[in-house]
Design a protein around this motif. Structure first.
Motif, PDB file in Angstrom:
ATOM      1  N   ASN A 147      -2.560  26.447  16.713  1.00  0.00           N
ATOM      2  CA  ASN A 147      -1.800  25.999  15.556  1.00  0.00           C
ATOM      3  C   ASN A 147      -2.750  25.529  14.456  1.00  0.00           C
ATOM      4  OD1 ASN A 147      -2.500  23.237  15.994  1.00  0.00           O
ATOM      5  ND2 ASN A 147      -0.727  22.940  17.337  1.00  0.00           N
ATOM      6  N   ASP A 148      -2.180  25.136  13.337  1.00  0.00           N
ATOM      7  CA  ASP A 148      -3.026  24.799  12.194  1.00  0.00           C
ATOM      8  C   ASP A 148      -3.400  23.316  12.139  1.00  0.00           C
ATOM      9  OD1 ASP A 148      -0.638  23.676  11.418  1.00  0.00           O
ATOM     10  OD2 ASP A 148      -0.418  24.839   9.567  1.00  0.00           O
ATOM     11  N   SER A 149      -3.346  22.642  13.288  1.00  0.00           N
ATOM     12  CA  SER A 149      -3.860  21.265  13.352  1.00  0.00           C
ATOM     13  C   SER A 149      -5.374  21.240  13.502  1.00  0.00           C
ATOM     14  CB  SER A 149      -3.217  20.506  14.518  1.00  0.00           C
ATOM     15  OG  SER A 149      -3.682  20.986  15.763  1.00  0.00           O
ATOM     16  N   VAL A 150      -6.001  22.424  13.580  1.00  0.00           N
ATOM     17  CA  VAL A 150      -7.453  22.495  13.731  1.00  0.00           C
ATOM     18  C   VAL A 150      -8.062  23.347  12.622  1.00  0.00           C
ATOM     19  CG1 VAL A 150      -7.490  22.132  16.228  1.00  0.00           C
ATOM     20  CG2 VAL A 150      -7.234  24.452  15.353  1.00  0.00           C
ATOM     21  N   TYR A 151      -9.313  23.023  12.272  1.00  0.00           N
ATOM     22  CA  TYR A 151     -10.139  23.890  11.452  1.00  0.00           C
ATOM     23  C   TYR A 151     -10.852  24.871  12.385  1.00  0.00           C
ATOM     24  CZ  TYR A 151      -9.746  20.106   7.948  1.00  0.00           C
ATOM     25  OH  TYR A 151      -9.292  19.157   7.067  1.00  0.00           O
ATOM     26  N   GLY A 152     -11.106  26.062  11.898  1.00  0.00           N
ATOM     27  CA  GLY A 152     -11.810  27.048  12.708  1.00  0.00           C
ATOM     28  C   GLY A 152     -10.967  28.286  12.921  1.00  0.00           C
ATOM     29  N   PRO A 153     -11.386  29.165  13.822  1.00  0.00           N
ATOM     30  CA  PRO A 153     -12.457  29.002  14.816  1.00  0.00           C
ATOM     31  C   PRO A 153     -13.857  29.209  14.224  1.00  0.00           C
ATOM     32  CG  PRO A 153     -11.481  31.177  15.021  1.00  0.00           C
ATOM     33  CD  PRO A 153     -10.680  30.463  13.970  1.00  0.00           C
ATOM     34  N   PHE A 154     -14.815  28.531  14.852  1.00  0.00           N
ATOM     35  CA  PHE A 154     -16.206  28.612  14.436  1.00  0.00           C
ATOM     36  C   PHE A 154     -17.066  29.367  15.448  1.00  0.00           C
ATOM     37  CE2 PHE A 154     -14.563  24.577  12.578  1.00  0.00           C
ATOM     38  CZ  PHE A 154     -14.557  24.990  11.254  1.00  0.00           C
ATOM     39  N   THR A 155     -16.464  29.843  16.531  1.00  0.00           N
ATOM     40  CA  THR A 155     -17.152  30.686  17.503  1.00  0.00           C
ATOM     41  C   THR A 155     -16.270  31.897  17.795  1.00  0.00           C
ATOM     42  OG1 THR A 155     -16.182  29.555  19.422  1.00  0.00           O
ATOM     43  CG2 THR A 155     -18.267  28.684  18.567  1.00  0.00           C
ATOM     44  N   ASP A 156     -16.815  32.840  18.536  1.00  0.00           N
ATOM     45  CA  ASP A 156     -16.097  34.081  18.841  1.00  0.00           C
ATOM     46  C   ASP A 156     -15.116  33.838  19.985  1.00  0.00           C
ATOM     47  OD1 ASP A 156     -15.266  36.645  19.517  1.00  0.00           O
ATOM     48  OD2 ASP A 156     -17.243  37.529  19.188  1.00  0.00           O
ATOM     49  N   LEU A 157     -13.821  33.830  19.675  1.00  0.00           N
ATOM     50  CA  LEU A 157     -12.800  33.557  20.685  1.00  0.00           C
ATOM     51  C   LEU A 157     -12.689  34.655  21.730  1.00  0.00           C
ATOM     52  CD1 LEU A 157      -9.939  32.115  18.432  1.00  0.00           C
ATOM     53  CD2 LEU A 157     -11.575  30.848  19.844  1.00  0.00           C
ATOM     54  N   ARG A 158     -13.279  35.805  21.472  1.00  0.00           N
ATOM     55  CA  ARG A 158     -13.224  36.872  22.473  1.00  0.00           C
ATOM     56  C   ARG A 158     -13.940  36.483  23.757  1.00  0.00           C
ATOM     57  NH1 ARG A 158     -14.974  41.545  18.269  1.00  0.00           N
ATOM     58  NH2 ARG A 158     -16.451  39.851  17.807  1.00  0.00           N
ATOM     59  N   GLU A 159     -14.896  35.559  23.658  1.00  0.00           N
ATOM     60  CA  GLU A 159     -15.596  35.104  24.858  1.00  0.00           C
ATOM     61  C   GLU A 159     -14.650  34.381  25.805  1.00  0.00           C
ATOM     62  OE1 GLU A 159     -19.359  32.242  26.196  1.00  0.00           O
ATOM     63  OE2 GLU A 159     -19.014  32.709  24.076  1.00  0.00           O
ATOM     64  N   VAL A 160     -13.678  33.668  25.272  1.00  0.00           N
ATOM     65  CA  VAL A 160     -12.706  32.979  26.111  1.00  0.00           C
ATOM     66  C   VAL A 160     -11.852  33.994  26.863  1.00  0.00           C
ATOM     67  CG1 VAL A 160     -10.829  31.290  26.154  1.00  0.00           C
ATOM     68  CG2 VAL A 160     -12.682  31.055  24.491  1.00  0.00           C
ATOM     69  N   PHE A 161     -11.417  35.039  26.183  1.00  0.00           N
ATOM     70  CA  PHE A 161     -10.689  36.111  26.864  1.00  0.00           C
ATOM     71  C   PHE A 161     -11.520  36.683  28.014  1.00  0.00           C
ATOM     72  CE2 PHE A 161      -8.361  36.406  22.792  1.00  0.00           C
ATOM     73  CZ  PHE A 161      -7.059  36.625  23.223  1.00  0.00           C
ATOM     74  N   ASP A 162     -12.811  36.849  27.771  1.00  0.00           N
ATOM     75  CA  ASP A 162     -13.678  37.513  28.746  1.00  0.00           C
ATOM     76  C   ASP A 162     -14.007  36.639  29.948  1.00  0.00           C
ATOM     77  OD1 ASP A 162     -13.789  39.751  27.121  1.00  0.00           O
ATOM     78  OD2 ASP A 162     -15.684  39.171  26.168  1.00  0.00           O
ATOM     79  N   THR A 163     -14.062  35.318  29.773  1.00  0.00           N
ATOM     80  CA  THR A 163     -14.637  34.473  30.820  1.00  0.00           C
ATOM     81  C   THR A 163     -13.699  33.449  31.433  1.00  0.00           C
ATOM     82  OG1 THR A 163     -15.443  32.869  29.175  1.00  0.00           O
ATOM     83  CG2 THR A 163     -16.930  34.686  29.776  1.00  0.00           C
ATOM     84  N   ALA A 164     -12.639  33.055  30.767  1.00  0.00           N
ATOM     85  CA  ALA A 164     -11.779  31.992  31.314  1.00  0.00           C
ATOM     86  C   ALA A 164     -11.157  32.443  32.634  1.00  0.00           C
ATOM     87  CB  ALA A 164     -10.685  31.629  30.313  1.00  0.00           C
ATOM     88  N   PRO A 165     -11.300  31.651  33.706  1.00  0.00           N
ATOM     89  CA  PRO A 165     -10.867  32.115  35.030  1.00  0.00           C
ATOM     90  C   PRO A 165      -9.419  31.788  35.381  1.00  0.00           C
ATOM     91  CG  PRO A 165     -12.061  30.058  35.258  1.00  0.00           C
ATOM     92  CD  PRO A 165     -12.070  30.404  33.787  1.00  0.00           C
ATOM     93  N   TRP A 166      -8.691  31.091  34.503  1.00  0.00           N
ATOM     94  CA  TRP A 166      -7.346  30.635  34.853  1.00  0.00           C
ATOM     95  C   TRP A 166      -6.260  31.492  34.200  1.00  0.00           C
ATOM     96  CZ3 TRP A 166     -10.937  27.187  32.519  1.00  0.00           C
ATOM     97  CH2 TRP A 166     -11.608  26.349  33.412  1.00  0.00           C
ATOM     98  N   GLY A 167      -5.056  31.380  34.720  1.00  0.00           N
ATOM     99  CA  GLY A 167      -3.913  32.028  34.092  1.00  0.00           C
ATOM    100  C   GLY A 167      -3.521  31.348  32.792  1.00  0.00           C
ATOM    101  N   LEU A 168      -3.657  30.019  32.751  1.00  0.00           N
ATOM    102  CA  LEU A 168      -3.448  29.235  31.540  1.00  0.00           C
ATOM    103  C   LEU A 168      -4.695  28.396  31.308  1.00  0.00           C
ATOM    104  CD1 LEU A 168      -1.783  28.001  29.212  1.00  0.00           C
ATOM    105  CD2 LEU A 168      -0.833  26.376  30.879  1.00  0.00           C
ATOM    106  N   THR A 169      -5.334  28.599  30.181  1.00  0.00           N
ATOM    107  CA  THR A 169      -6.572  27.898  29.856  1.00  0.00           C
ATOM    108  C   THR A 169      -6.382  27.042  28.617  1.00  0.00           C
ATOM    109  OG1 THR A 169      -7.951  29.664  30.776  1.00  0.00           O
ATOM    110  CG2 THR A 169      -8.998  28.169  29.198  1.00  0.00           C
ATOM    111  N   GLY A 170      -6.609  25.745  28.746  1.00  0.00           N
ATOM    112  CA  GLY A 170      -6.697  24.876  27.587  1.00  0.00           C
ATOM    113  C   GLY A 170      -8.141  24.766  27.158  1.00  0.00           C
ATOM    114  N   PHE A 171      -8.369  24.516  25.897  1.00  0.00           N
ATOM    115  CA  PHE A 171      -9.745  24.287  25.455  1.00  0.00           C
ATOM    116  C   PHE A 171     -10.201  22.898  25.880  1.00  0.00           C
ATOM    117  CE2 PHE A 171      -8.599  27.935  23.030  1.00  0.00           C
ATOM    118  CZ  PHE A 171      -9.785  28.637  22.881  1.00  0.00           C
TER     119      PHE A 171
END
Length: 298
Positions: A147-171
Motif C-alpha cells: 500500500n502507499d503507507s511506504v516510500y519505495g521500493p528501493f530494492t528489486d522486489l523480484r528477489e523476494v519472489f525468487d527466495t521467500a520460502p513461505w506461502g505468505l511472506t511479510g517483510f
C-alpha cells in the motif's frame, strides 16, 4: 537464506531476527467467540468497487493500493509506480477515490490492471478486491501486495519472489499485541479461489471495517494466524516487543542498509520524532525519492 526452522539474529540490526517463521499458538474458544462477536458488531458493507481494466494471466503480479481522496497522485505515489513498472512485472493498481475521479483515467495508462473502490474500508478491503480479482483472472499467480503507507521500493522486489520460502511472506513482523506480520506489504503465493476461501475470516467477502483499530485487531494481527491454517507463514525481519516494538519505526535506516525495500511515510507524519526528520529526508534524497511538499526547498 536459512531454512524455515532456522531463524537467525540479524548481525546488522540489533534486536531484529532475520527469516522468522510464524508458529501459531492455541486460541481459547472464549477468544474465538469474542472475535466473531466483534466482527459482527463492527463490520460494514464493503465499499463499492469496479473493474476498470481487467488483469490477464501471469505467473507473478504486483499489487499497489493508492488512496487518493481529493487531488491527483502524489510525487511519492508516482515514484512507486515508476519503480514497480521498472521491474518488468505486471502491475495491478487499486485506487480508492471518489467515483469517476480524473485520477482513474491517468492511472489507466500507468498500470496493467486497474480496480476502483470507494473511499471507506481501509487497505484490507483493497487487498480483498485485488486478490479476488487475480484469483479469478490469473489463478496460481504469486502476488506481491503493498500500500502507499511506504516510500519505495528501493530494492528489486523480484528477489523476494525468487527466495521467500513461505506461502505468505511479510517483510517485517512483530509480537506487539500478538505475533503477526505487518500488512503494509506482503507476498502471497499461488493465489486461487481456494486461497480466498481460506483467508475469508480476515479478507472478509462483502464486508469491511471503517475504523483503524478494528483493522489492526481483527485483520492485521489475525492475518498470519488465519493464513497458517493452509500455508506456511513468515517474515524477513522480526522484532520482539521487548527490544523493538515496530521494526519499521525503530530501525528504519538500518533496515534499508540490510536490504529492506521501503521507508514508512509515517516517519514524516504521525510518527515523526522517532528518528530525526532531517535523517529521513536525507536518506530519501540519497535514494532519489522526491521530497514531500514543504521539505523540498525553494
Amino acid at each position: 537464506m536459512p531454512t524455515l526452522n532456522e531463524p537467525e539474529a540479524s548481525a546488522a540490526i540489533p534486536g531484529l531476527t532475520r527469516n522468522w517463521t510464524f508458529r501459531p499458538s492455541a486460541v481459547r474458544w472464549s477468544e474465538r467467540l469474542r472475535t466473531a462477536n466483534r466482527v459482527l458488531r463492527y463490520a460494514s458493507r464493503a465499499p463499492a468497487a469496479a473493474v476498470l481494466k481487467p488483469a490477464s494471466p501471469a505467473a507473478r503480479w504486483l499489487v499497489y493500493f493508492v488512496f487518493v481522496p481529493e487531488a491527483g497522485l502524489s510525487a511519492g505515489q508516482r515514484f512507486t509506480l515508476e519503480r514497480l513498472k521498472a521491474l518488468a512485472l505486471p502491475v495491478l493498481v487499486v485506487c480508492a477515490c471518489p467515483r469517476g475521479a480524473a485520477v482513474l483515467q491517468e492511472l489507466g495508462g500507468l498500470c496493467d490492471a486497474l480496480l476502483w473502490k470507494d473511499l471507506p474500508g481501509y487497505d484490507f478491503s483493497a487487498y480483498r478486491l485485488a486478490l479476488s480479482h487475480l484469483a479469478a483472472q490469473s489463478p496460481g499467480a504469486d502476488v506481491l501486495v503493498m500500500n502507499d503507507s511506504v516510500y519505495g521500493p528501493f530494492t528489486d522486489l523480484r528477489e523476494v519472489f525468487d527466495t521467500a520460502p513461505w506461502g505468505l511472506t511479510g517483510f517485517t513482523a512483530s509480537n506487539q499485541r500478538a505475533p503477526h506480520i505487518q500488512s503494509y506489504a506482503f507476498l502471497l503465493r499461488n493465489v486461487r479461489r481456494s486461497t480466498m476461501v481460506w483467508l475469508a475470516p480476515v479478507l472478509l467477502p462483502g464486508l469491511a471495517f471503517n475504523q483503524f483499530r478494528h483493522i489492526v485487531d481483527l485483520q492485521e494481527t489475525r492475518f498470519a494466524r488465519v493464513a497458517a491454517r493452509s500455508m506456511s507463514v513468515g517474515a524477513l525481519w522480526f522484532g520482539d516487543v521487548q527490544d523493538v516494538s515496530d521494526p519499521t519505526l525503530a530501525r528504519p535506516l538500518e533496515l534499508l542498509e540490510d536490504g529492506f525495500p521501503f521507508l514508512k511515510r509515517s516517519l514524516l507524519g504521525k510518527h515523526q520524532g522517532v528518528i530525526e526528520r532531517d535523517k529521513v529526508l536525507a536518506r530519501l534524497a540519497a535514494l532519489g525519492h522526491p521530497l514531500p511538499p514543504g521539505d523540498a526547498g525553494p
